[in-house]
Scaffold this motif. Structure first.
Motif, short mmCIF file in Angstrom:
data_model
loop_
_atom_site.label_atom_id
_atom_site.label_comp_id
_atom_site.label_asym_id
_atom_site.label_seq_id
_atom_site.Cartn_x
_atom_site.Cartn_y
_atom_site.Cartn_z
N LYS A 127 0.83 -1.21 0.00
CA LYS A 127 0.00 0.00 0.00
C LYS A 127 0.86 1.26 0.00
O LYS A 127 1.81 1.36 0.76
CB LYS A 127 -0.89 0.00 1.25
CG LYS A 127 -1.55 1.34 1.57
CD LYS A 127 -2.66 1.21 2.59
CE LYS A 127 -3.08 2.59 3.11
NZ LYS A 127 -4.22 2.54 4.02
N GLY A 185 -4.81 5.22 -0.87
CA GLY A 185 -6.17 4.69 -0.78
C GLY A 185 -6.52 3.66 -1.85
O GLY A 185 -7.39 2.81 -1.63
N ARG A 241 -0.40 11.64 3.00
CA ARG A 241 0.77 11.86 2.16
C ARG A 241 1.03 13.36 2.19
O ARG A 241 0.08 14.16 2.19
CB ARG A 241 0.48 11.44 0.71
CG ARG A 241 0.33 9.96 0.50
CD ARG A 241 0.23 9.62 -0.99
NE ARG A 241 -1.05 10.03 -1.56
CZ ARG A 241 -1.20 10.88 -2.57
NH1 ARG A 241 -0.14 11.45 -3.12
NH2 ARG A 241 -2.39 11.18 -3.04
N LYS A 274 -2.64 17.66 -1.20
CA LYS A 274 -3.28 17.60 0.11
C LYS A 274 -3.40 18.95 0.81
O LYS A 274 -3.98 19.03 1.90
CB LYS A 274 -2.55 16.59 1.00
CG LYS A 274 -2.49 15.17 0.40
CD LYS A 274 -3.87 14.52 0.32
CE LYS A 274 -3.80 13.11 -0.28
NZ LYS A 274 -5.14 12.48 -0.34
N GLY A 327 6.67 9.72 8.79
CA GLY A 327 6.79 8.29 8.55
C GLY A 327 5.44 7.71 8.18
O GLY A 327 4.48 8.46 7.97
N LEU A 339 -10.13 8.91 2.22
CA LEU A 339 -10.60 7.89 3.15
C LEU A 339 -10.51 8.36 4.60
O LEU A 339 -11.31 7.95 5.44
CB LEU A 339 -9.77 6.61 2.99
CG LEU A 339 -9.86 5.93 1.63
CD1 LEU A 339 -8.94 4.72 1.57
CD2 LEU A 339 -11.29 5.52 1.30
N TYR A 376 -12.77 7.59 8.12
CA TYR A 376 -12.32 7.04 9.42
C TYR A 376 -12.77 8.00 10.52
O TYR A 376 -13.25 7.58 11.58
CB TYR A 376 -10.80 6.92 9.50
CG TYR A 376 -10.12 6.12 8.41
CD1 TYR A 376 -10.75 5.06 7.78
CD2 TYR A 376 -8.82 6.43 8.02
CE1 TYR A 376 -10.10 4.33 6.79
CE2 TYR A 376 -8.16 5.70 7.04
CZ TYR A 376 -8.81 4.66 6.42
OH TYR A 376 -8.16 3.95 5.45
P1 ADP Z 1 -4.52 9.10 -1.03
O1 ADP Z 1 -4.82 7.77 -1.60
O2 ADP Z 1 -4.67 10.23 -1.98
O3 ADP Z 1 -3.22 9.15 -0.31
P2 ADP Z 1 -6.75 8.50 0.80
O4 ADP Z 1 -7.33 9.31 1.89
O5 ADP Z 1 -7.68 7.89 -0.16
O6 ADP Z 1 -5.65 9.42 0.08
O7 ADP Z 1 -5.94 7.27 1.39
C1 ADP Z 1 -4.78 7.40 2.16
C2 ADP Z 1 -4.62 6.14 2.99
O8 ADP Z 1 -3.28 6.05 3.43
C3 ADP Z 1 -5.48 6.15 4.24
O9 ADP Z 1 -5.78 4.80 4.57
C4 ADP Z 1 -4.53 6.76 5.26
O10 ADP Z 1 -4.87 6.42 6.58
C5 ADP Z 1 -3.22 6.16 4.84
N1 ADP Z 1 -2.05 6.96 5.20
C6 ADP Z 1 -1.58 8.06 4.57
N2 ADP Z 1 -0.44 8.49 5.14
C7 ADP Z 1 -0.20 7.66 6.18
C8 ADP Z 1 0.84 7.58 7.17
N3 ADP Z 1 1.85 8.45 7.18
N4 ADP Z 1 0.78 6.58 8.06
C9 ADP Z 1 -0.24 5.68 8.03
N5 ADP Z 1 -1.23 5.70 7.14
C10 ADP Z 1 -1.21 6.67 6.21
#
Ligand code: ADP
Ligand code: GLC
Length: 468
Positions: free
Chosen positions: A16, A19, A290, A295, A342, A369, A373
């Motif tokens: 992963k 999202g 990210r 963002k 991180g 997403l 949550y």
């Molecule tokens: P995108 O796919 O554009 O990054 P989304 O909100 O659809 O945005 O999905 C991001 C996913 O990645 C979510 O599940 C979010 O919790 C996770 N995520 C993003 N950054 C981190 C991080 N630094 N640590 C843990 N999970 C993260």
């Protein structure tokens, strides 16, 4: 049973970066009860290979300069195929970037290989399993419908492309046309050419029977020059084939550790402690993201005084753009700001549980997403009014408050003053505890799982199969 082959470059729980992985990983399980058998094709990156072990192998012969095979495994109850092509996927780094954070130079070929194999499986079947629909995600699988159109499938296969983010278009120089095995005659404005380059995403948009994106608002936005990133004209021409289906979340994996708003204070106290934040009167705001231009977190940095000067706090978890990483590290010198650089899923869950509000100030957001949550945990989303954020959060305007329907706050435009204005509203709501508690209840009562959207995909697949 409707048979669907889903093709993606990432998929939880195996690999992963964003999202897309959550969506690809959730769909098979959400669709199974609706009579859809979805199997998933994913590249066998080292992590994926390690997780699958020595499953059954189907040899594919040579693919783009090296031997390739499918390894069969499981994704929950569903079948997963990993494309094992060591010359393309067995290397250190992430799915797209090397260890230094640079794109692999052969990314066009790596994902063209994924797409070509997907088309072949759709055309020939896998053993006696013949998909009726080929569902491809983003540019990495975008060439599959074009490759499929050049093959002679034994039976008709409907094709669907889902756009998770139009900012990534899968560009390659025209010198790749030959090596990728693309039809030279279709390299033009009506085909897969985009500003003189090959675009894998554009190929998907032209050759797929249907196109979806991950929220209704983003589907509308894509038709405009502001959001369409040069593909708005093509999408407007194909608007009858385009629709938006909202993402859900895995409500089991993201079940809140409490059932009512009364459970939050304990988790908030723990989170403050873990993040080194002092006790405070104001709301604890969290960000999990990210760190990229999309963002809008540079805007958050500029608007930060409007949050903390009124007693609010910020806890941010993210990684990405080095300039943003260091700016947030620096912001954390303020006692009411905490930064963790991180990727940490366990921490992200504690943050969602302990936060009072979750901030998503994106310039554009196909779905998003983390606000979902937040909703399920009564962690009120404060979001930019765009894309899926617009479709999932009911702004606390006077009418919605009066009707008792509000679930968060929306703001527009994505500027420091726009966001500062939203922080002023946030503080006012915080000081009106009746409203805040009511919003928490509303948010926690929402259905943010996959049920409704899985129905929409199932209907779309059936339309595709019955289409003449
Ligand atoms: P995108 O796919 O554009 O990054 P989304 O909100 O659809 O945005 O999905 C991001 C996913 O990645 C979510 O599940 C979010 O919790 C996770 N995520 C993003 N950054 C981190 C991080 N630094 N640590 C843990 N999970 C993260
Ligand atoms: C993309 C989008 C995000 C969406 C995710 C899953 O990464 O940026 O908004 O939620 O895909 O569809």
């Amino acid at each position: 049973m409707t048979r669907v082959l889903s093709v993606a470059s990432e998929c939880v729980p195996l690999i992963k970066t964003g999202g897309l992985a959550d969506v690809a990983g959730a769909l098979p399980g959400a669709l199974a009860p609706l009579g859809v058998e979805m199997r998933t094709l994913l590249p066998a990156y080292p992590k994926v290979r390690a997780a699958l072990g020595e499953g059954p192998r189907h040899e594919l012969g040579e693919v783009f300069g090296g031997p390739a095979a499918l390894i069969e495994g499981q994704l929950g109850e569903a079948v997963l195929y990993a494309l094992d092509a060591p010359h393309l996927f067995d290397r250190p780094g992430g799915p797209y970037l090397d260890e230094g954070g640079h794109d692999f130079p052969d990314n066009p070929r790596r994902f063209a290989a994924l797409s070509q194999v997907a088309a072949r499986l759709a055309a020939e079947g896998i053993g006696d399993w013949h998909p009726e629909v080929l569902h491809v995600h983003d540019w990495q699988a975008g060439l599959a419908p074009l490759y499929l159109s050049q093959m002679a499938p034994k039976r008709r296969v409907g094709t669907l492309l889902t756009i998770h983010n139009i900012a990534f278009q899968g560009m390659a120089p025209p010198s790749e046309i030959g090596p990728l095995g693309l039809p030279e005659a279709d390299f033009g404005p009506e085909g897969y050419e985009f500003w003189g380059q090959v675009s894998a995403l554009k190929a998907g948009l032209v050759w797929s029977d249907r196109i979806t994106t991950v929220s209704p608002t983003y589907a509308e936005e894509l038709l405009t020059p502001e959001f369409g990133m040069g593909l708005d004209g093509l999408l407007t021409a194909r608007r009858d084939a385009l629709s938006g289906i909202l993402n859900g979340i895995d409500t089991a994996a993201w079940a809140p550790p409490y059932r009512t708003p009364r459970g939050k204070p304990r988790h908030r106290a723990r989170l403050r402690h873990e993040m080194g934040l002092p006790e405070a009167e104001g709301p604890l705001c969290v960000v999990i993201s990210r760190l990229s231009h999309q963002k809008g977190l540079d805007v958050l940095l500029d608007a930060l005084p409007a949050l903390i000067d009124h007693g609010g706090q910020l806890a941010l978890l993210g990684s990405g753009d080095p300039a943003l990483e260091s700016a947030f590290r620096q912001a954390a010198e303020h006692p009411n700001v905490a930064t963790r650089i991180g990727y940490d899923e366990a921490l992200s869950k504690r943050m969602v549980a302990g936060g009072d509000a979750i901030l998503v100030p994106s310039r554009f957001e196909p779905c998003g997403l983390t606000q979902l949550y937040g909703l399920s945990h009564g962690t009120l989303p404060l979001v930019a009014r765009t894309g899926g954020l617009n479709d999932t959060v009911i702004d606390a305007n006077p009418m919605a408050l009066q009707a008792g329907a509000a679930t968060g706050l929306q703001f527009h435009p994505v500027t420091a003053s726009g966001l500062a204005g939203a922080f002023a509203r946030l503080h006012a709501l915080w000081r009106a505890p009746g409203h805040w508690q009511r919003m928490m209840k509303n948010a926690m009562a929402l259905d943010v799982g996959w049920d409704v959207s899985a129905q929409a995909y199932a209907t779309l697949y059936r339309d595709l199969i019955s289409a003449p």
